[in-house]
Design an enzyme around this catalytic site. Structure first.
Site, mmCIF file in Angstrom:
data_model
loop_
_atom_site.group_PDB
_atom_site.id
_atom_site.type_symbol
_atom_site.label_atom_id
_atom_site.label_comp_id
_atom_site.label_asym_id
_atom_site.label_seq_id
_atom_site.Cartn_x
_atom_site.Cartn_y
_atom_site.Cartn_z
ATOM 1 N N HIS A 137 0.816 -1.217 0.000
ATOM 2 C CA HIS A 137 0.000 0.000 0.000
ATOM 3 C C HIS A 137 0.855 1.275 0.000
ATOM 4 O O HIS A 137 0.319 2.360 -0.262
ATOM 5 C CB HIS A 137 -0.918 0.049 1.231
ATOM 6 C CG HIS A 137 -1.974 -1.007 1.241
ATOM 7 N ND1 HIS A 137 -2.808 -1.232 0.175
ATOM 8 C CD2 HIS A 137 -2.328 -1.910 2.198
ATOM 9 C CE1 HIS A 137 -3.636 -2.236 0.473
ATOM 10 N NE2 HIS A 137 -3.350 -2.658 1.673
ATOM 11 N N ASP A 168 -4.174 -12.861 3.692
ATOM 12 C CA ASP A 168 -5.422 -12.463 4.344
ATOM 13 C C ASP A 168 -6.653 -12.742 3.495
ATOM 14 O O ASP A 168 -7.771 -12.418 3.897
ATOM 15 C CB ASP A 168 -5.382 -10.981 4.747
ATOM 16 C CG ASP A 168 -4.709 -10.090 3.729
ATOM 17 O OD1 ASP A 168 -4.386 -10.575 2.630
ATOM 18 O OD2 ASP A 168 -4.490 -8.906 4.032
ATOM 19 N N ASP A 207 -2.571 -10.728 -2.152
ATOM 20 C CA ASP A 207 -3.173 -10.209 -0.928
ATOM 21 C C ASP A 207 -4.667 -9.945 -1.163
ATOM 22 O O ASP A 207 -5.096 -9.696 -2.291
ATOM 23 C CB ASP A 207 -2.475 -8.899 -0.546
ATOM 24 C CG ASP A 207 -2.773 -8.435 0.868
ATOM 25 O OD1 ASP A 207 -1.951 -8.699 1.758
ATOM 26 O OD2 ASP A 207 -3.822 -7.788 1.070
#
Length: 308
Positions: free
Chosen positions: A127, A245, A164
């Protein structure tokens, strides 16, 4: 195959608070599962060095670096960057180690010391935008390493694979106008960072999926969209933003992957790397917040990398 694990105790000293899911316990959970699965002794354990400032500056503005370096608080205090991301006394050092691991692994793989590597590091990176940290991330470890491979080590084409549950917006931004890089990903949408999906292009194959998506759909995306793009691009090295995740036990997202899915995805990436990239892969930890699922998924991923 020779697979290295890069890590450092400094990466566990970065701590954003007991309430925060991106916790030091993540790396311990991974280490415990690698030992418990009896593969730890079969891996080449290497210490993550500090990254060179020049490597950070290839991907991040001077101001983005200064936000981290110049705001490190005193021991026991924290400095908030945003509502999800903060610094403690060890954060600058941990971020240097995380990016340094990715660069060192890149050099070791290109030099033929090892076949591939997994960087068990934090803070994560995908990010982190070129102009600012965000979303648990301080520096974009994979982007820093990929630009090192291109600009320092002279590779012509690299691919970045991101699995992800969240979109790697920082990575997309870093390589949006870079013809020497291909990024492929899937990500749950809508979900943090709440940006609208960009059109799929010849260099960006980022595929949004709804909540509750399971492994069968993801495998079709890999087979029908990722692999044709990767084969057409013929990368000389592959980088993985390895977030776990999207696992069905991880409450931070809402997808339904399991360990076998991560092993299968890794095997597909390895097949591409064998054909075009001399097997060269560097994988860096991103998300994954259910500690048991994280540890088990990393074991599946590393077993595939090491051909165990």
């Amino acid at each position: 195959m020779s697979t290295a694990i890069y890590s450092h105790p400094d990466c566990q000293r970065h701590d954003m608070g007991d309430w925060h899911p991106e916790s030091p316990a993540r790396l311990q959970a991974i280490a415990d599962q690698l030992i418990g699965s009896h593969i730890s002794d079969l891996l080449d354990h290497r210490e993550a060095p500090l990254v060179d400032l020049a490597d950070l500056e290839r991907n991040h503005s001077k101001n983005a670096i200064a936000i981290v370096r110049d705001n490190v608080p005193a021991e026991g205090d924290t400095y908030p960057i945003d509502g999800d991301t903060s610094l403690n006394a060890w954060s600058w050092r941990a971020a240097q180690r995380a990016a340094g691991a990715a660069v060192a692994a890149t050099d070791a793989v290109i030099d033929g010391e090892i076949d591939n590597a997994f960087c068990s590091v934090r803070p994560p990176g995908h990010h982190a935008r070129p102009v600012e940290p965000m979303g648990f991330c301080l520096f974009n470890n994979v982007a820093v390493a990929a630009k090192h491979a291109l600009d320092v080590r002279g590779l012509s084409r690299v691919a970045i694979v991101d699995f992800d549950v969240h979109h790697g917006n920082g990575t997309e931004e870093a390589f949006r106008n870079e013809p020497r890089a291909l990024m492929v990903s899937f990500f749950q949408h809508p979900l943090y960072p709440y940006c609208e999906p960009q059109p799929i292009t010849g260099h960006q194959v980022n595929v949004p999926v709804p909540a509750y998506t399971k492994g069968d759909v993801v495998r079709r995306i890999v087979t029908e969209q990722w692999l044709p793009a990767l084969h057409a691009f013929q990368p000389e090295m592959l980088f993985i933003s390895a977030g776990f995740d999207a696992h069905r036990e991880d409450d931070i997202g809402g997808m339904g992957l399991v360990e076998d899915d991560y092993a299968w995805i890794t095997q597909q990436i390895m097949d591409v790397a064998r054909v075009y990239a001399k097997g060269r892969i560097v994988s860096c930890l991103e998300g994954g917040y259910n500690l048991s699922a994280l540890g088990r998924s990393v074991v599946a991923h590393v077993k595939a990398l090491a051909d165990l």
